[in-house]
Write an enzyme that holds these catalytic residues in place. Structure first.
Site, PDB file in Angstrom:
ATOM      1  N   HIS A  56       0.886  -1.160   0.000  1.00 58.72           N
ATOM      2  CA  HIS A  56       0.000   0.000   0.000  1.00 58.72           C
ATOM      3  C   HIS A  56       0.924   1.210   0.000  1.00 58.72           C
ATOM      4  O   HIS A  56       2.012   1.147   0.574  1.00 58.72           O
ATOM      5  CB  HIS A  56      -0.843   0.075   1.277  1.00 58.72           C
ATOM      6  CG  HIS A  56      -1.802  -1.041   1.490  1.00 58.72           C
ATOM      7  ND1 HIS A  56      -1.457  -2.216   2.133  1.00 58.72           N
ATOM      8  CD2 HIS A  56      -3.096  -1.159   1.150  1.00 58.72           C
ATOM      9  CE1 HIS A  56      -2.520  -2.994   2.202  1.00 58.72           C
ATOM     10  NE2 HIS A  56      -3.520  -2.388   1.614  1.00 58.72           N
ATOM     11  N   ASP A  59       2.209   1.831   3.442  1.00 57.60           N
ATOM     12  CA  ASP A  59       3.079   0.816   4.059  1.00 57.60           C
ATOM     13  C   ASP A  59       4.526   1.276   3.912  1.00 57.60           C
ATOM     14  O   ASP A  59       5.394   0.914   4.697  1.00 57.60           O
ATOM     15  CB  ASP A  59       2.962  -0.532   3.317  1.00 57.60           C
ATOM     16  CG  ASP A  59       1.585  -1.146   3.398  1.00 57.60           C
ATOM     17  OD1 ASP A  59       0.839  -0.838   4.357  1.00 57.60           O
ATOM     18  OD2 ASP A  59       1.245  -1.909   2.486  1.00 57.60           O
ATOM     19  N   MET A  90       2.666  -5.667  -7.737  1.00 59.03           N
ATOM     20  CA  MET A  90       1.373  -5.034  -7.447  1.00 59.03           C
ATOM     21  C   MET A  90       1.541  -3.893  -6.445  1.00 59.03           C
ATOM     22  O   MET A  90       2.298  -4.018  -5.477  1.00 59.03           O
ATOM     23  CB  MET A  90       0.400  -6.087  -6.906  1.00 59.03           C
ATOM     24  CG  MET A  90      -0.983  -5.592  -6.557  1.00 59.03           C
ATOM     25  SD  MET A  90      -1.137  -4.960  -4.860  1.00 59.03           S
ATOM     26  CE  MET A  90      -1.493  -6.438  -3.963  1.00 59.03           C
ATOM     27  N   GLU A 183     -10.972  -5.779  -5.545  1.00 57.44           N
ATOM     28  CA  GLU A 183     -11.067  -6.797  -4.502  1.00 57.44           C
ATOM     29  C   GLU A 183     -12.318  -6.602  -3.670  1.00 57.44           C
ATOM     30  O   GLU A 183     -12.568  -5.511  -3.156  1.00 57.44           O
ATOM     31  CB  GLU A 183      -9.840  -6.748  -3.599  1.00 57.44           C
ATOM     32  CG  GLU A 183      -9.899  -7.743  -2.449  1.00 57.44           C
ATOM     33  CD  GLU A 183      -8.642  -7.772  -1.637  1.00 57.44           C
ATOM     34  OE1 GLU A 183      -7.626  -7.212  -2.084  1.00 57.44           O
ATOM     35  OE2 GLU A 183      -8.671  -8.348  -0.548  1.00 57.44           O
ATOM     36  N   LYS A 185     -14.864  -7.680  -0.422  1.00 64.08           N
ATOM     37  CA  LYS A 185     -14.952  -8.266   0.920  1.00 64.08           C
ATOM     38  C   LYS A 185     -16.300  -7.850   1.502  1.00 64.08           C
ATOM     39  O   LYS A 185     -16.671  -6.686   1.417  1.00 64.08           O
ATOM     40  CB  LYS A 185     -13.830  -7.809   1.842  1.00 64.08           C
ATOM     41  CG  LYS A 185     -14.028  -8.303   3.277  1.00 64.08           C
ATOM     42  CD  LYS A 185     -12.754  -8.335   4.080  1.00 64.08           C
ATOM     43  CE  LYS A 185     -12.608  -7.180   5.030  1.00 64.08           C
ATOM     44  NZ  LYS A 185     -11.452  -7.343   5.939  1.00 64.08           N
ATOM     45  N   GLU A 219     -10.147 -12.893  -2.885  1.00 61.09           N
ATOM     46  CA  GLU A 219      -9.397 -13.355  -1.704  1.00 61.09           C
ATOM     47  C   GLU A 219     -10.152 -14.496  -1.051  1.00 61.09           C
ATOM     48  O   GLU A 219     -11.365 -14.405  -0.825  1.00 61.09           O
ATOM     49  CB  GLU A 219      -9.191 -12.236  -0.691  1.00 61.09           C
ATOM     50  CG  GLU A 219      -8.437 -12.701   0.561  1.00 61.09           C
ATOM     51  CD  GLU A 219      -8.085 -11.607   1.526  1.00 61.09           C
ATOM     52  OE1 GLU A 219      -7.545 -10.580   1.090  1.00 61.09           O
ATOM     53  OE2 GLU A 219      -8.392 -11.756   2.724  1.00 61.09           O
ATOM     54  N   HIS A 222     -12.284 -13.669   1.970  1.00 62.28           N
ATOM     55  CA  HIS A 222     -13.419 -12.773   1.682  1.00 62.28           C
ATOM     56  C   HIS A 222     -14.569 -13.512   1.008  1.00 62.28           C
ATOM     57  O   HIS A 222     -15.728 -13.143   1.204  1.00 62.28           O
ATOM     58  CB  HIS A 222     -12.964 -11.597   0.823  1.00 62.28           C
ATOM     59  CG  HIS A 222     -11.906 -10.771   1.475  1.00 62.28           C
ATOM     60  ND1 HIS A 222     -11.320  -9.685   0.863  1.00 62.28           N
ATOM     61  CD2 HIS A 222     -11.305 -10.883   2.683  1.00 62.28           C
ATOM     62  CE1 HIS A 222     -10.423  -9.170   1.687  1.00 62.28           C
ATOM     63  NE2 HIS A 222     -10.393  -9.885   2.794  1.00 62.28           N
ATOM     64  N   ASP A 247      -5.543 -13.058  -3.956  1.00 60.58           N
ATOM     65  CA  ASP A 247      -5.089 -12.986  -2.555  1.00 60.58           C
ATOM     66  C   ASP A 247      -5.362 -14.333  -1.896  1.00 60.58           C
ATOM     67  O   ASP A 247      -6.516 -14.701  -1.665  1.00 60.58           O
ATOM     68  CB  ASP A 247      -5.860 -11.891  -1.809  1.00 60.58           C
ATOM     69  CG  ASP A 247      -5.237 -10.513  -2.017  1.00 60.58           C
ATOM     70  OD1 ASP A 247      -5.777  -9.536  -1.464  1.00 60.58           O
ATOM     71  OD2 ASP A 247      -4.223 -10.424  -2.750  1.00 60.58           O
ATOM     72  N   ASP A 257     -12.584 -11.474   9.332  1.00 62.49           N
ATOM     73  CA  ASP A 257     -11.581 -11.738   8.288  1.00 62.49           C
ATOM     74  C   ASP A 257     -10.259 -12.145   8.952  1.00 62.49           C
ATOM     75  O   ASP A 257      -9.521 -11.315   9.469  1.00 62.49           O
ATOM     76  CB  ASP A 257     -11.390 -10.445   7.469  1.00 62.49           C
ATOM     77  CG  ASP A 257     -10.427 -10.642   6.318  1.00 62.49           C
ATOM     78  OD1 ASP A 257      -9.984  -9.620   5.760  1.00 62.49           O
ATOM     79  OD2 ASP A 257     -10.109 -11.794   5.962  1.00 62.49           O
ATOM     80  N   ASP A 259      -7.523 -13.871   7.643  1.00 63.71           N
ATOM     81  CA  ASP A 259      -6.276 -13.782   6.867  1.00 63.71           C
ATOM     82  C   ASP A 259      -5.233 -14.794   7.373  1.00 63.71           C
ATOM     83  O   ASP A 259      -4.059 -14.458   7.576  1.00 63.71           O
ATOM     84  CB  ASP A 259      -5.688 -12.360   6.938  1.00 63.71           C
ATOM     85  CG  ASP A 259      -6.591 -11.348   6.233  1.00 63.71           C
ATOM     86  OD1 ASP A 259      -6.510 -10.149   6.595  1.00 63.71           O
ATOM     87  OD2 ASP A 259      -7.369 -11.742   5.355  1.00 63.71           O
ATOM     88  N   ASP A 293      -2.112 -12.795   0.970  1.00 67.28           N
ATOM     89  CA  ASP A 293      -2.578 -11.644   1.763  1.00 67.28           C
ATOM     90  C   ASP A 293      -3.019 -12.174   3.126  1.00 67.28           C
ATOM     91  O   ASP A 293      -4.200 -12.433   3.360  1.00 67.28           O
ATOM     92  CB  ASP A 293      -3.738 -10.934   1.059  1.00 67.28           C
ATOM     93  CG  ASP A 293      -4.088  -9.648   1.799  1.00 67.28           C
ATOM     94  OD1 ASP A 293      -5.080  -9.005   1.429  1.00 67.28           O
ATOM     95  OD2 ASP A 293      -3.383  -9.299   2.763  1.00 67.28           O
TER      96      ASP A 293
HETATM   97  C1  DIG Z   1      -7.333  -6.675   2.336  1.00 68.96           C
HETATM   98  O1  DIG Z   1      -7.634  -7.989   2.014  1.00 68.96           O
HETATM   99  C2  DIG Z   1      -6.826  -5.930   1.150  1.00 68.96           C
HETATM  100  C3  DIG Z   1      -5.791  -4.935   1.544  1.00 68.96           C
HETATM  101  O2  DIG Z   1      -4.846  -5.619   2.316  1.00 68.96           O
HETATM  102  C4  DIG Z   1      -5.209  -4.562   0.235  1.00 68.96           C
HETATM  103  O3  DIG Z   1      -5.819  -3.386  -0.188  1.00 68.96           O
HETATM  104  C5  DIG Z   1      -5.551  -5.677  -0.706  1.00 68.96           C
HETATM  105  C6  DIG Z   1      -4.328  -6.087  -1.465  1.00 68.96           C
HETATM  106  O4  DIG Z   1      -4.192  -7.442  -1.560  1.00 68.96           O
HETATM  107  N1  DIG Z   1      -6.152  -6.708   0.145  1.00 68.96           N
HETATM  108 MN    MN Z   2      -6.726  -8.912   0.257  1.00 70.02          MN
HETATM  109 MN    MN Z   3      -8.629 -10.368   4.192  1.00 73.97          MN
END
Ligand code: DIG
Ligand code: MN
Ligand code: MN
Length: 393
Positions: A56, A59, A90, A183, A185, A219, A222, A247, A257, A259, A293
């Site tokens: 990001h 980051d 990315m 993406e 979610k 993802e 998600h 992801d 979530d 992860d 991710d």
């Molecule tokens: C969350 O799943 C999102 C953020 O971490 C980011 O914007 C994106 C990139 O993989 N996934």
């Molecule tokens: Mn993600």
């Molecule tokens: Mn996530």
């Protein structure tokens, strides 16, 4: 001990700075690990065999940094990536942390916030271009609401579309080749999130002015959070060439979530996802970055973080090897051939319309009872998959 599951850059594995750099804070407790700098993360990822690192904007460059600070930080990071042979496939923009986005970024009811979000993405795309990124992910973490009294969803979708159309046009205007990966979610961190699944995103993309440069970044967690199949979301995206990024992680159903480390929960779901991505079942494979991710358990120290990174990649490679053996299994091939059999060439009548095909279908003799009596042997097929996964076949 090294073996054939040790990752190499050829495997295209990537991690975001925010994944292995996650210090372990959660809504109920502070960080448990010291911060590791972006350049230390680059060195660590190269050491465990990753291909690339993602980021990001914030980051890497602290929110509010001066232009000179920003240039120095980006230059140092770029040098570290070059020194360690790490790609930056990315980039993405944090449109969810700063309080200015508390009513959303692209869907804020305040047009000045929407304009600021566009500006922030412009700067983030510029940084991504400088680092060699060809993919820009958009996760609309705050694009949602708590009460429908706040705004009409149609307005929100219109604003979302305007912002993306504007950024697609601006990116093309700069002469840059970029893939925008949207993406989805659901239901977190807002009560309701607009465009909550990959399916919603795939439809939304078709309404964009520059839909050809937009795809999805599904993802696992998600899609699984609302109880949906990641395999089917990814397959639908691949079927229309819209899987621009992915992801990978893991999730227990019915939780926030999480992860979690890839493959660490729904092993069968991870197996069929890897089979899809690797193309061992017959379709073309996915050739983009394989991004994890995800982050280590809060229980872990920094050694545990690198265990998490190694485990993510190893599990993917182990499942890829098992998918290859599964699809080469003679009994699997025989069972699939039998259940897809088309001895009378009926399929060809349906995949292209003609008057004669319509007549043939309309007049075709059927014995529904006889057809209904035939079983598909999916129990046997799934048992074989399980036995491959359990390592006894
Ligand atoms: C969350 O799943 C999102 C953020 O971490 C980011 O914007 C994106 C990139 O993989 N996934
Ligand atoms: Mn993600
Ligand atoms: Mn996530």
């Amino acid at each position: 001990m090294s073996d054939s599951f040790d990752p190499t850059p050829d495997d295209r594995f990537t991690f975001g700075l925010w994944t292995v750099g996650n210090p372990g804070a959660d809504p109920f407790g502070p960080r448990v690990r010291p911060s590791i700098s972006p350049t230390e993360i680059v060195a660590g990822l190269a050491k465990v065999g990753a291909y690339g690192v993602n980021l990001h904007d914030n980051d890497l460059v602290p929110f509010g940094a001066s232009a000179a600070e920003r240039d120095r930080i980006v230059a140092d990071f770029k040098q570290a990536c070059e020194d360690h042979g790490l790609a930056v496939p990315m980039a993405t923009t944090n449109l969810f942390s700063h309080p200015v986005f508390r009513d959303g970024a692209f869907t804020s009811s305040n047009p000045k916030v929407r304009a600021y979000a566009i500006q922030k993405v412009m700067r983030s795309i510029e940084t991504g271009i400088e680092l060699g990124a060809k993919i820009n992910v958009f996760w609309g973490g705050r694009e949602g609401l708590e009460t429908d009294a706040a705004k009409d969803t149609r307005d929100a979708i219109k604003w979302y579309r305007e912002c993306l159309d504007f950024l697609c046009a601006w990116t093309k205007d700069q002469g840059w080749e970029q893939k925008f990966a949207l993406e989805a979610k659901p239901n977190e961190p807002r009560s309701e999130i607009f465009l909550p699944t990959t399916g919603h995103m795939l439809h939304f993309i078709e309404t964009l002015e520059h839909s050809e440069m937009c795809g999805v970044n599904p993802e696992t967690a998600h899609e699984n959070m609302p109880g949906l199949s990641m395999v089917h979301a990814v397959a639908q995206a691949m079927e229309v060439d819209k899987l621009f990024h992915i992801d990978l992680n893991a999730q227990k159903i019915g939780r926030y979530d999480q992860d979690l480390r890839f493959g660490s929960e729904d092993v069968k779901g991870a197996f069929f996802l890897v089979r899809l991505l690797e193309g061992t079942g017959g379709y073309a494979p996915y050739t983009g970055p394989l991004h994890f991710d995800s982050h280590a358990y809060r229980t872990e120290d920094i050694d545990g973080v690198w265990d998490f990174a190694r485990g993510s990649m190893r599990t993917y490679k182990i499942l890829a090897a098992k998918a290859k053996v599964f699809d080469a299994d003679p009994e699997v091939q025989q069972l699939l051939a039998a259940t897809h059999a088309d001895p009378d060439g009926v399929a060809g009548l349906m995949n292209s319309y003609s008057g004669s095909n319509a007549a043939a279908i309309s007049d075709m003799a059927h014995d529904p009872e006889a057809m209904a009596a035939v079983g598909h042997r999916y129990e046997r097929l799934d048992q074989i998959a399980m036995e491959h996964l359990l390592g006894v076949r």
